[in-house]
Each structure stands twice: as structure tokens, then as C-alpha cells.
Design an enzyme around this catalytic site. Structure first.
Site, PDB file in Angstrom:
ATOM      1  N   LYS B 152       0.840  -1.204   0.000  1.00  0.00           N
ATOM      2  CA  LYS B 152       0.000   0.000   0.000  1.00  0.00           C
ATOM      3  C   LYS B 152       0.868   1.245   0.000  1.00  0.00           C
ATOM      4  O   LYS B 152       1.944   1.266   0.613  1.00  0.00           O
ATOM      5  CB  LYS B 152      -0.874   0.047   1.258  1.00  0.00           C
ATOM      6  N   ARG B 286     -17.126  10.121  15.477  1.00  0.00           N
ATOM      7  CA  ARG B 286     -18.343  10.894  15.189  1.00  0.00           C
ATOM      8  C   ARG B 286     -19.542   9.963  15.198  1.00  0.00           C
ATOM      9  O   ARG B 286     -19.384   8.764  15.359  1.00  0.00           O
ATOM     10  CB  ARG B 286     -18.212  11.521  13.796  1.00  0.00           C
TER      11      ARG B 286
END
Lengths: 298, 442
Positions: B152, B286
């Protein structure tokens, strides 16, 4: 909710016409706050001469409703006032038209804003120009035959005017000034209860009229309007000395500023022009895109 | 102040109204006729349609909060919800940011630092390396972790600079290709590698923490039904066919990680699970889109809890006071065309009928005649179904989706119905590759 300024044309030609106008204005208060109301005009019917005369006026309304919601409200008012005793759905005796809504242009199957006949009909433009002088040039460009069809109705003791009307003194002064410039009088005083307004002319009528005519002729072809809008959220202030509606400036001028997060961002006229309208109150909160100044160019 | 739009802005407004809290909405010029603008006590336009100039316009948002004398800002999800700098600016201006502290947002918002910090708390993360300095280092690391591995890009996103390596013979070429691609895409060719977890499930744990060190979890959600690019489509709680020991360990790890970082307010820890192995992936600091399934199962209002916690109240209950009941499923209705790579469909909704009846909840900002602007997320409604058993919840969801009529734009309703009907979904044996495989078969 944000507030919008809508101009509404009201017309009636059946039943108690003065009463109809008064009731329509009363109903409009449920849709917002009436900001100003024009004089009432008699419009001679044309085409069908067997119809009674129309009474027309234009009102400006500060409203939180969207244009389509306003349209629905108008239809409801028309239906309610059309109802006569014993008859559930009587004829429509009052017409309400949405003429303008902020600076919006709308064209869908239900609604056209600005109103499609706005530029052609004296019974719309004459009262509208009373409230907003941006339309004076359009009014003056109407053919004489069209203008001749509308006559201002004398106010009768102010009974049909809304309480809010007494707040819109500047609008009344403007109407008086219009009246002065259209005749030979040099001073007009109106006394009503505790309310007194006097307007006097400073320059000879002939000179003023000539200049006005010159300007109107040129305006009809060249005048254009810019709206200067807020590009940030904050508290709006007028610059000092405060600019006033009708003021002309030859070069760019700072007209006001927006205070946000402790920073003052000036609002400029963006060049020369005539300040036609101040759209936000001094020291009031403004949102993004709110119209602050309307400026005539050319 | 509600610093968001769409259904979540309505959701927050509802919680505020029930709590007797006055609200200020913000909106862009494209959302002038939006429902959240109408339902809030006040509304201010903060910019033009593109989010960068409106819903992400920090100066205008803060200025609006100040001139309307707001006490607190709820950021919803997306936009500024996980922006630590925004949370800091709020507190600099005396505004309470409804979420965790800026320090915790920054720590958990960065994937690398989040993994490091949960590892300190003994929570397993996907085995992997730091930045690789050479292909030789990559060989050595891959050998010790075990193939298959995933290369990655450190600056990565959207799958660019990413390569699957099944055995050592592929590594040299994949390394060169990923480096070049990352260099071209991000002007940063640095790579790291991770163990590739094949066909995992995406399971996340909902948490709530207060300012007094109390932390509870509200169970898990299985969010494995994902569109390509890892966008969730269907979520459910509890996760079906999850071994009780794995479930208990996920809950316990989530609490341990939260206590370790001093987490407050609502949050979600996302895990990959394969067999009995679970690995921490990332944390969302959140409220989540899919929070209603948890609300249905726990009979709790998470947004009200967020506001209560932000105003300094203690939770007032402990883990033993919380018990889930039944099953809840959410389907996301997006205005997009599943037959055309989920291309967002902007337009005007000409006809609209939402479902009702027992066990159904619909969170939406849509109304007949509403225009869907092209600038924002394509999600237009969430349909949530509850049932005492998973079978009842699924049957209710199918019936609710068939009742739904949305004309004028393409939606994901049909696709959701297909998923609900698929044997793998009905058996509760699916993973993150399920939807991509189904779509590939068409």
C-alpha cells in the site's frame, strides 16, 4: 429562516372593491410582514367595456415563504375572499400576482417571476415604481395610451392602509415627491392624527422636469442595475458617512463593511453609479449571497 | 448549530427539538429549499453549492455560530465531523464541539497513529510494517508475516498504489509498479505492507464515553454489504453468526481502546474479522450514518446522548444497564444508478411514497418536488427495519422497500431487494466481497 422581499400585485373588480383590497392585505400578513403598500389606482377596463373598473395596488412583503409557497398562499387568499354568503366557491373577485421575488428568475409550469406582463402593464408598473424606483424608467417607457388608463385614487382617511404603513414613512415621502414632480405644487403637507409629513420642492419644477425627462429617455435604453451581495457571513455596517438611497458617486466608493471574526471586509460600489437601494439594515447580521446594495449604472 | 445538511441535519434537529434546544441551520445556495433549512429555528446561507465553499467554509460557519449566539456545534458525519482543527477553532471561539476532544480526533483520525495507540492497549491490528526502505526489506517482512500480502502507498487512497502479492515471485514486480503508481498519483512513492485478510467481515462497535471516564459499548454492527470502494449499503445488528467469544472480545477490545485514549462522546471502532481472528482497522470519531440500527436495538437516542455528554452530563448508566433486543437492519437509498458504476443521479423527485407500519423507521430529507443537487453525497434516505428475530426484520424491510416509491431519479432500492433475497444474506453468511461478486455475475 432567511427573509425574502416579494412584490405582490393585487387587483379587484367586483363587490366592495376597497374592502377587497383591504381584506387581501390583511390576509397577506399571514404570509409575512407588509413592508410597503402603494397608492390605489383605478384602471379603466379595456376589451370588455361592460366590466366595472379595476382597483389595483402593489405591496411589498417580507416573507420566509418560497415563491411556490407564496403562490399557494395567494390562491388560498383568492379562494377565501371569493366566497360569498351561501356559495362555497364564489367567483374569484381578487387577483394576487407574484411580481418579483428578491432577484430571482423563475420559469416553470406554475410560476413566472418576474411576472410576465410586468413590463407592459401600467396598472402594475405605476404602483410598483412607487415602491421601487428601479422601475421608474420602465414605467416612463410605457406608451402614453397605456399610462392614461390608470388613475391614482385619493386616499380616504387612510382607512384601508395597514398599520405597518405608518412605518414605511420613506415610501410615503417618495410617493409625495413623485406627486410634487408631476404637478405645479411646491409644498405638500399631510396631517393624519399624530402623523404629519411635509415635502417641499427645492428647485423650479420646469428645470427638474426637464432633467428628469432627459434622464428617463436615456435610462430607458442604457440603464442597468448591479446588485452587490454579501460574500461572507457577519454583521453588516454602513460606512460613515452613511450612504443614502438616491446618492450618486463618480468613482468607486466604500459603502459598508462586514465584520466577521473580528475582521472588517469592506463592501465597495464597484465603480460609479447611483445607489438605488440599501438592502440590509445597518448593524444587522447578513448571510452569504444577501443583497446589500442595488446600484444603477450608465 | 447544525453544521451539516441532508438527513443527518434533520436527525440532529429532531434531537434538539425534543431536548428543547434551539437550533441554527447552515445551508448552501443549492440547499435553500432543503428541509433542514425549514425545520431549524434559524438558518443562514454560508456559501455557494460546492461544499468547499459552504459546508466546509470554516470562517463563515464560525461567524454564523457567533452572530447567532450558538453554544455548541454538532458536525454530523462527513464534512467537518473529523476535522481536529475545526474542533480546535470551535473551542477557541468558546463554542462546544459535539464530539471528542481535538487531541483524540487527531490521534484516532490518522490511521497509522490510531493503530499504534490501540496496539498499546493490546488490541490486535492487521500485521504489517512501517515505511519500507527497499524491496529487500519487503521480502523479509512478507516472509515473517506470511503471504498473501498487500502493498500500500503511505499517501494512498482509492486503491491507487495498491498491489496484492500472493507469493514471493510476484513481489519484485508489484513493488516497482506500486512505487511508480504512487509516485505518479501522490508524488510520494513510499510503500508499506500488510497481511491480506481474504474475504473478511466488516464489523464495528458503537461506543459512548462521558467526561468522567465512563465508557460503554452499544453492541456491534455488521457492515459487510459494501459497494465497490468500500461504501456501505446495508448494515445490521447484531452481526449474524458471530461466535459469542468473538463478539465478547470485540466489545471488550473497543472499551479497552477507548479507555486508553480517554475517548469521550460517540464513536465507532471498525474491525475486520476472519474466522476467529479480528483486527482493528480504524476509528470514526463521530456519529455514523448507520447509527439508527443500534438505536432500534438498544432503544436509545445516540444524538441526544451526544448532546448530553457534550453539555457535561455523566452517562448515568453502566454496561450492565444496557441490553439489546431483537434485530435491526438499515438499507441506504442512494440516488445513483447501480447499473452504471453507481453514477450519482442528480435531479428532481417527482413522486415520493415512504413506507410505514410496525417496526419501520425512515430518516430522510426528501420530499416530493425536492431537487437533489449534484454537489453532495448521493444518499437520500435510510430505511430501518426492526424485528424480534432477524427473519422478521428482513421480511419487514422487504415489505417496506416494496412500499417505497421514488420517481425522478435512479435509486439503490432494487439492488437492496436483490441482496435481501440472496441466500447468502438470508443465511447471514456473507463478507465484504459479497456485493462485488454478485455484481460481477450479472
Amino acid at each position: 429562516m432567511s427573509e425574502h422581499l416579494a412584490y405582490v400585485g393585487i387587483g379587484t373588480n367586483a363587490g366592495d372593491r376597497t374592502g377587497n383590497l383591504s381584506r387581501a392585505l390583511g390576509e397577506l400578513r399571514n404570509a409575512g410582514t407588509l413592508a410597503a403598500i402603494s397608492s390605489t389606482y383605478r384602471t379603466a377596463p379595456w376589451g370588455h367595456l361592460d366590466q366595472p373598473e379595476f382597483l389595483n395596488l402593489v405591496a411589498s412583503l417580507r416573507t420566509e415563504l418560497s415563491p411556490h409557497e407564496l403562490l399557494d398562499a395567494f390562491l388560498a387568499i383568492e379562494r377565501r375572499l371569493g366566497r360569498t354568503a351561501g356559495e362555497r366557491w364564489g367567483p374569484r373577485i381578487v387577483d394576487l400576482d407574484l411580481l418579483l421575488y428578491d432577484d430571482l428568475t423563475i420559469a416553470d409550469e406554475r410560476l413566472r417571476v418576474p411576472h410576465e406582463h410586468l413590463a407592459e402593464r401600467a396598472f402594475v408598473l405605476v404602483p410598483l415604481a412607487e415602491l421601487d424606483e428601479r422601475f421608474a424608467a420602465m414605467r416612463d417607457a410605457l406608451p402614453e395610451s397605456e399610462l392614461a388608463g390608470v388613475l391614482r385614487v385619493e386616499r380616504e382617511g387612510g382607512t384601508m392602509m395597514a398599520p405597518e404603513f405608518s412605518l414605511a414613512i420613506s415610501e410615503r415621502v417618495r410617493a409625495l415627491a413623485d406627486f410634487l414632480s408631476s404637478g405645479d405644487a411646491v409644498r405638500v403637507r399631510i396631517v393624519r392624527e399624530n402623523d404629519e409629513i411635509e415635502v417641499a420642492r427645492r428647485q423650479p419644477y420646469a428645470a427638474r422636469a426637464r432633467r428628469a425627462n432627459d434622464r428617463t429617455a436615456a435610462d430607458a435604453t442604457r440603464l442597468r442595475f448591479d446588485t452587490i451581495k454579501a460574500d461572507l457571513v457577519g454583521i453588516f455596517h454602513l460606512s460613515r458617512p452613511a450612504p443614502s438611497e438616491g446618492e450618486t458617486f463618480d468613482a468607486d466608493r466604500e459603502l459598508g463593511y462586514i465584520e466577521a471574526l473580528g475582521i472588517r471586509t469592506p463592501v465597495h460600489s464597484m465603480g460609479a453609479g447611483r445607489l438605488v437601494r440599501i438592502g440590509a439594515a445597518d448593524e444587522s447580521p447578513v448571510e452569504y449571497g444577501q443583497a446589500l446594495f442595488s446600484i444603477a449604472r450608465g | 448549530m447544525i453544521a451539516n445538511r441532508g438527513e443527518i441535519a434533520l436527525r440532529i434537529n429532531r434531537a434538539c427539538q425534543e431536548l428543547g434546544v434551539l437550533t441554527v441551520a447552515i445551508f448552501s445556495e443549492a440547499d435553500r429549499d432543503s428541509l433542514h433549512v425549514r425545520q431549524a429555528d434559524e438558518a443562514f446561507c454560508v456559501g455557494p453549492g460546492p461544499a468547499g465553499r459552504s459546508y466546509l467554509n470554516i470562517p463563515n460557519i464560525i461567524s454564523t455560530a457567533l452572530i447567532t449566539r450558538c453554544d455548541a456545534i454538532h458536525p454530523g458525519y462527513g464534512f467537518l465531523a473529523e476535522n481536529a482543527r475545526f474542533a480546535e477553532i470551535c473551542s477557541d471561539h468558546g463554542l462546544t464541539f459535539i464530539g471528542p476532544e481535538p487531541r483524540v480526533i487527531a490521534l484516532m483520525g490518522d490511521k497509522a497513529s490510531a493503530k499504534n495507540v490501540v496496539r498499546e492497549a493490546g488490541v490486535p491490528t492487521t500485521p504489517g510494517t512501517g515505511v519500507l526502505s527497499s524491496v529487500e526489506e519487503a521480502y523479509a517482512a512478507a516472509e515473517s508475516i506470511g503471504y498473501p500480502i498487500l502493498l500500500k502507498a503511505t499517501a494512498g487512497g482509492g486503491g491507487r498504489g495498491m498491489r496484492v502479492v500472493n507469493d514471493p515471485s510476484e513481489l519484485q514486480r508489484a513493488y516497482a509498479g506500486a512505487t511508480a503508481e504512487a509516485e505518479a498519483s501522490f508524488k510520494d512513492g513510499r510503500l508499506y505492507l500488510e497481511k491480506l485478510i481474504r474475504a473478511p467481515r466488516h464489523i464495528e462497535v458503537q461506543v459512548l464515553g462521558d467526561d468522567f471516564g465512563n465508557v460503554v459499548h452499544l453492541g456491534e454492527r455488521d457492515c459487510s454489504i459494501q459497494k465497490p470502494a468500500h461504501q456501505k449499503l446495508i448494515e445490521e445488528t447484531p452481526a449474524p453468526n458471530l461466535a459469542p467469544a468473538v463478539r465478547a472480545s470485540l466489545h471488550e477490545m473497543a472499551l479497552r481502546a477507548c479507555r486508553h485514549v480517554g475517548y469521550t462522546n460517540a464513536g465507532t471502532l471498525e474491525f475486520l474479522s476472519a474466522g476467529d481472528d479480528v483486527y482493528f482497522m480504524e476509528m470514526n470519531t463521530r456519529i455514523q450514518v448507520e447509527h439508527p440500527v443500534t438505536e432500534m436495538a438498544y432503544n436509545i437516542d445516540l444524538v441526544k446522548e451526544q448532546i448530553r455528554i457534550a453539555s457535561g452530563e455523566a452517562l448515568g448508566y453502566g454496561q450492565s444497564d444496557l441490553a439489546a433486543r431483537g434485530n435491526a437492519i438499515e438499507c441506504r437509498i442512494n440516488a445513483e444508478d447501480p447499473r452504471n458504476h453507481f453514477a450519482p443521479a442528480a435531479g428532481t423527485v417527482s413522486k415520493l411514497v415512504f413506507p410505514g407500519g410496525p417496526g419501520i423507521r425512515v430518516d430522510t430529507h426528501l420530499y416530493a418536488g425536492a431537487t437533489i443537487p449534484p454537489y453532495y453525497d448521493s444518499m437520500i434516505a435510510k430505511v430501518v427495519a426492526y424485528g424480534d428475530t432477524r427473519e422478521i426484520a428482513i421480511a419487514r424491510m422487504e415489505r417496506a422497500l416494496r412500499e417505497t416509491v421514488i420517481e425522478g431519479v435512479q435509486t439503490t432500492i432494487e439492488l437492496c431487494l436483490e441482496v435481501l433475497a440472496a441466500p447468502a444474506f438470508r443465511d447471514g453468511r456473507y463478507n465484504v466481497e459479497f456485493l462485488s461478486n454478485e455484481l460481477a455475475l450479472r
